[in-house]
Design a protein around this motif. Structure first.
Motif, PDB file in Angstrom:
ATOM      1  N   LEU A 107       0.820  -1.202   0.000  1.00 46.37           N
ATOM      2  CA  LEU A 107       0.000   0.000   0.000  1.00 46.37           C
ATOM      3  C   LEU A 107       0.859   1.260   0.000  1.00 46.37           C
ATOM      4  O   LEU A 107       0.502   2.271  -0.623  1.00 46.37           O
ATOM      5  N   GLU A 108       2.011   1.217   0.648  1.00 45.44           N
ATOM      6  CA  GLU A 108       2.927   2.359   0.636  1.00 45.44           C
ATOM      7  C   GLU A 108       3.375   2.673  -0.788  1.00 45.44           C
ATOM      8  O   GLU A 108       3.472   3.839  -1.180  1.00 45.44           O
ATOM      9  N   VAL A 109       3.661   1.615  -1.539  1.00 42.93           N
ATOM     10  CA  VAL A 109       4.094   1.802  -2.917  1.00 42.93           C
ATOM     11  C   VAL A 109       3.006   2.487  -3.730  1.00 42.93           C
ATOM     12  O   VAL A 109       3.260   3.458  -4.456  1.00 42.93           O
ATOM     13  N   LEU A 110       1.778   1.995  -3.626  1.00 41.92           N
ATOM     14  CA  LEU A 110       0.677   2.574  -4.402  1.00 41.92           C
ATOM     15  C   LEU A 110       0.427   4.021  -4.003  1.00 41.92           C
ATOM     16  O   LEU A 110       0.225   4.885  -4.877  1.00 41.92           O
ATOM     17  N   ARG A 111       0.452   4.315  -2.722  1.00 36.84           N
ATOM     18  CA  ARG A 111       0.243   5.698  -2.277  1.00 36.84           C
ATOM     19  C   ARG A 111       1.355   6.614  -2.769  1.00 36.84           C
ATOM     20  O   ARG A 111       1.112   7.765  -3.145  1.00 36.84           O
ATOM     21  N   HIS A 112       2.583   6.107  -2.763  1.00 40.21           N
ATOM     22  CA  HIS A 112       3.721   6.901  -3.239  1.00 40.21           C
ATOM     23  C   HIS A 112       3.562   7.230  -4.722  1.00 40.21           C
ATOM     24  O   HIS A 112       3.775   8.381  -5.141  1.00 40.21           O
ATOM     25  N   VAL A 113       3.174   6.242  -5.517  1.00 42.56           N
ATOM     26  CA  VAL A 113       2.985   6.469  -6.944  1.00 42.56           C
ATOM     27  C   VAL A 113       1.834   7.446  -7.179  1.00 42.56           C
ATOM     28  O   VAL A 113       1.934   8.367  -8.003  1.00 42.56           O
ATOM     29  N   ALA A 114       0.746   7.282  -6.449  1.00 43.76           N
ATOM     30  CA  ALA A 114      -0.405   8.173  -6.607  1.00 43.76           C
ATOM     31  C   ALA A 114      -0.037   9.621  -6.319  1.00 43.76           C
ATOM     32  O   ALA A 114      -0.527  10.552  -6.980  1.00 43.76           O
ATOM     33  N   ALA A 115       0.853   9.842  -5.334  1.00 41.82           N
ATOM     34  CA  ALA A 115       1.241  11.197  -4.949  1.00 41.82           C
ATOM     35  C   ALA A 115       2.030  11.916  -6.037  1.00 41.82           C
ATOM     36  O   ALA A 115       2.188  13.143  -5.980  1.00 41.82           O
ATOM     37  N   MET A 116       2.505  11.196  -7.043  1.00 42.29           N
ATOM     38  CA  MET A 116       3.278  11.811  -8.126  1.00 42.29           C
ATOM     39  C   MET A 116       2.380  12.492  -9.156  1.00 42.29           C
ATOM     40  O   MET A 116       2.880  13.230 -10.007  1.00 42.29           O
ATOM     41  N   TYR A 117       1.068  12.236  -9.093  1.00 44.38           N
ATOM     42  CA  TYR A 117       0.161  12.746 -10.112  1.00 44.38           C
ATOM     43  C   TYR A 117      -0.719  13.855  -9.555  1.00 44.38           C
ATOM     44  O   TYR A 117      -1.055  13.869  -8.369  1.00 44.38           O
ATOM     45  N   ALA A 118      -1.114  14.770 -10.450  1.00 47.69           N
ATOM     46  CA  ALA A 118      -1.935  15.909 -10.030  1.00 47.69           C
ATOM     47  C   ALA A 118      -3.365  15.489  -9.706  1.00 47.69           C
ATOM     48  O   ALA A 118      -3.990  16.052  -8.816  1.00 47.69           O
ATOM     49  N   ARG A 119      -3.878  14.466 -10.416  1.00 47.69           N
ATOM     50  CA  ARG A 119      -5.277  14.061 -10.237  1.00 47.69           C
ATOM     51  C   ARG A 119      -5.372  12.542 -10.249  1.00 47.69           C
ATOM     52  O   ARG A 119      -5.950  11.936 -11.165  1.00 47.69           O
ATOM     53  N   PRO A 120      -4.821  11.885  -9.237  1.00 51.19           N
ATOM     54  CA  PRO A 120      -4.809  10.419  -9.240  1.00 51.19           C
ATOM     55  C   PRO A 120      -6.190   9.831  -8.971  1.00 51.19           C
ATOM     56  O   PRO A 120      -7.087  10.502  -8.452  1.00 51.19           O
ATOM     57  N   ARG A 121      -6.329   8.561  -9.328  1.00 53.83           N
ATOM     58  CA  ARG A 121      -7.524   7.822  -8.953  1.00 53.83           C
ATOM     59  C   ARG A 121      -7.537   7.633  -7.442  1.00 53.83           C
ATOM     60  O   ARG A 121      -6.506   7.730  -6.771  1.00 53.83           O
ATOM     61  N   ASN A 122      -8.722   7.353  -6.911  1.00 52.27           N
ATOM     62  CA  ASN A 122      -8.868   7.090  -5.492  1.00 52.27           C
ATOM     63  C   ASN A 122      -8.150   5.791  -5.141  1.00 52.27           C
ATOM     64  O   ASN A 122      -8.478   4.724  -5.668  1.00 52.27           O
ATOM     65  N   VAL A 123      -7.163   5.885  -4.254  1.00 53.12           N
ATOM     66  CA  VAL A 123      -6.366   4.718  -3.901  1.00 53.12           C
ATOM     67  C   VAL A 123      -7.231   3.650  -3.246  1.00 53.12           C
ATOM     68  O   VAL A 123      -7.107   2.455  -3.538  1.00 53.12           O
ATOM     69  N   GLY A 124      -8.122   4.065  -2.354  1.00 51.35           N
ATOM     70  CA  GLY A 124      -8.990   3.103  -1.686  1.00 51.35           C
ATOM     71  C   GLY A 124      -9.864   2.329  -2.652  1.00 51.35           C
ATOM     72  O   GLY A 124     -10.088   1.121  -2.491  1.00 51.35           O
ATOM     73  N   GLU A 125     -10.324   3.015  -3.704  1.00 48.65           N
ATOM     74  CA  GLU A 125     -11.159   2.345  -4.709  1.00 48.65           C
ATOM     75  C   GLU A 125     -10.351   1.292  -5.465  1.00 48.65           C
ATOM     76  O   GLU A 125     -10.840   0.189  -5.730  1.00 48.65           O
ATOM     77  N   LEU A 126      -9.108   1.622  -5.797  1.00 48.22           N
ATOM     78  CA  LEU A 126      -8.258   0.650  -6.485  1.00 48.22           C
ATOM     79  C   LEU A 126      -7.930  -0.543  -5.579  1.00 48.22           C
ATOM     80  O   LEU A 126      -7.895  -1.686  -6.034  1.00 48.22           O
ATOM     81  N   VAL A 127      -7.688  -0.253  -4.307  1.00 52.42           N
ATOM     82  CA  VAL A 127      -7.420  -1.335  -3.352  1.00 52.42           C
ATOM     83  C   VAL A 127      -8.598  -2.296  -3.304  1.00 52.42           C
ATOM     84  O   VAL A 127      -8.428  -3.521  -3.314  1.00 52.42           O
ATOM     85  N   GLU A 128      -9.797  -1.753  -3.298  1.00 54.89           N
ATOM     86  CA  GLU A 128     -11.001  -2.578  -3.253  1.00 54.89           C
ATOM     87  C   GLU A 128     -11.188  -3.340  -4.566  1.00 54.89           C
ATOM     88  O   GLU A 128     -11.465  -4.552  -4.555  1.00 54.89           O
ATOM     89  N   ARG A 129     -11.033  -2.648  -5.697  1.00 57.22           N
ATOM     90  CA  ARG A 129     -11.266  -3.264  -7.002  1.00 57.22           C
ATOM     91  C   ARG A 129     -10.337  -4.441  -7.260  1.00 57.22           C
ATOM     92  O   ARG A 129     -10.748  -5.457  -7.830  1.00 57.22           O
ATOM     93  N   LEU A 130      -9.075  -4.298  -6.868  1.00 53.64           N
ATOM     94  CA  LEU A 130      -8.067  -5.307  -7.190  1.00 53.64           C
ATOM     95  C   LEU A 130      -7.693  -6.187  -6.001  1.00 53.64           C
ATOM     96  O   LEU A 130      -6.752  -6.970  -6.086  1.00 53.64           O
TER      97      LEU A 130
END
Length: 289
Positions: A107-130
């Motif tokens: 989860l740290e990895v995904l949050r770190h990658v998401a923080a690099m983008y101006a308008r990322p997808r909802n991390v929690g939604e991706l965690v749930e989907r996958l």
């Protein structure tokens, strides 16, 4: 904003990726030799080929990981090697080996990658989907192959890319995870994303792809929608496919006997339908590489 080095060029309408006359040599040998293909927005484009066909090198040139020795590659109208900085926020890349930091938790990895983008997808939604929640606190090095693939996919799409490269996205996954991945790919397509898929699972390509390019010996040897490739391959070969409806308990041997009586020598009668795997083997051969 595009980088100062970005050089947009005119591309066919709707084309997110255009490869024209691509050449890449290693040790003087052309592993990619004048290859041409394209991928459009809002479609899944599968690039298929046996090991050593030049498929991986082609995709690496498209991702900007290798510089071509000839020809042109344009990703969203830009040169993926020279304009990598401009394309980075617009293109998602999922590598089969993941390229993920082995010591960090998932989860740290995904949050770190998401923080690099101006308008990322909802991390929690991706965690749930996958289904990432069950291993969210597990270090990457301890993840199974399928878990790594799900995390790598999440990282590839979290930035809302316009174009995403997916390498073996469901490799090593159980059926539930695999169908969750397929649903996400279909959602990306519906949202107008250009998806470029490389896979050795030909049922995956058949289920997802709008367009298929088959690569062998450094060139594209066939392109088309799956139904067109199935029909074209059947028309070009010596095999004739006959479809009929039979009552329960029908013995297919009767068909063979009927054909033999009418002069068809050594008829091979099987029950089933022609698949993309059949086409792939017809095109590239059945010998091991």
């Amino acid at each position: 904003m595009p980088s100062p080095t970005a050089r947009p060029t005119r591309t066919p309408s709707g084309a997110a990726l255009v490869v024209d006359g691509l050449v890449k040599r290693y040790g003087g040998r052309a592993v990619v030799d004048g290859l041409a293909l394209s991928a459009r927005a809002g479609q899944v484009t599968a690039v298929l080929g046996p090991n050593g066909a030049g498929k991986t090198t082609t995709i690496e040139c498209c991702e900007g990981l290798r510089a071509p020795d000839g020809g042109t590659v344009r990703v969203l109208g830009l040169d993926p090697h020279a304009d990598a900085a401009a394309l980075r926020p617009r293109v998602g890349v999922m590598l089969q080996d993941g390229g993920l930091p082995s010591g960090a938790r998932a989860l740290e990895v995904l949050r770190h990658v998401a923080a690099m983008y101006a308008r990322p997808r909802n991390v929690g939604e991706l965690v749930e989907r996958l289904g990432l929640g069950s291993f969210a606190r597990t270090p990457v090095r301890r993840l199974s192959g399928g878990q790594r693939q799900r995390l790598a996919l999440a990282c590839a799409v979290v930035g809302r890319p316009e174009l995403v490269f997916l390498d073996e996205p469901s490799a090593g996954m159980d059926p539930q995870s695999r169908h969750a991945v397929w649903d996400l790919v279909r959602e990306l397509r519906a949202d107008g994303v250009a998806v470029v898929l490389t896979t050795h699972l030909l049922d995956e390509a058949e289920a997802l792809a709008d367009l298929v390019h088959v690569v062998d010996h450094g060139k594209v040897i066939a392109s088309g929608a799956v139904p067109d490739l199935l029909a074209r391959s059947a028309d070009a070969g010596a095999e004739v496919t006959v479809r009929f409806t039979a009552p329960p308990g029908f013995d297919v041997a009767h068909v063979g006997a009927w054909l033999a009586e009418r002069g068809v020598s050594d008829p091979a009668v099987t029950v089933g339908r022609r698949t993309l795997e059949d086409v792939f083997l017809d095109l590239t051969g059945r010998h091991l590489r």
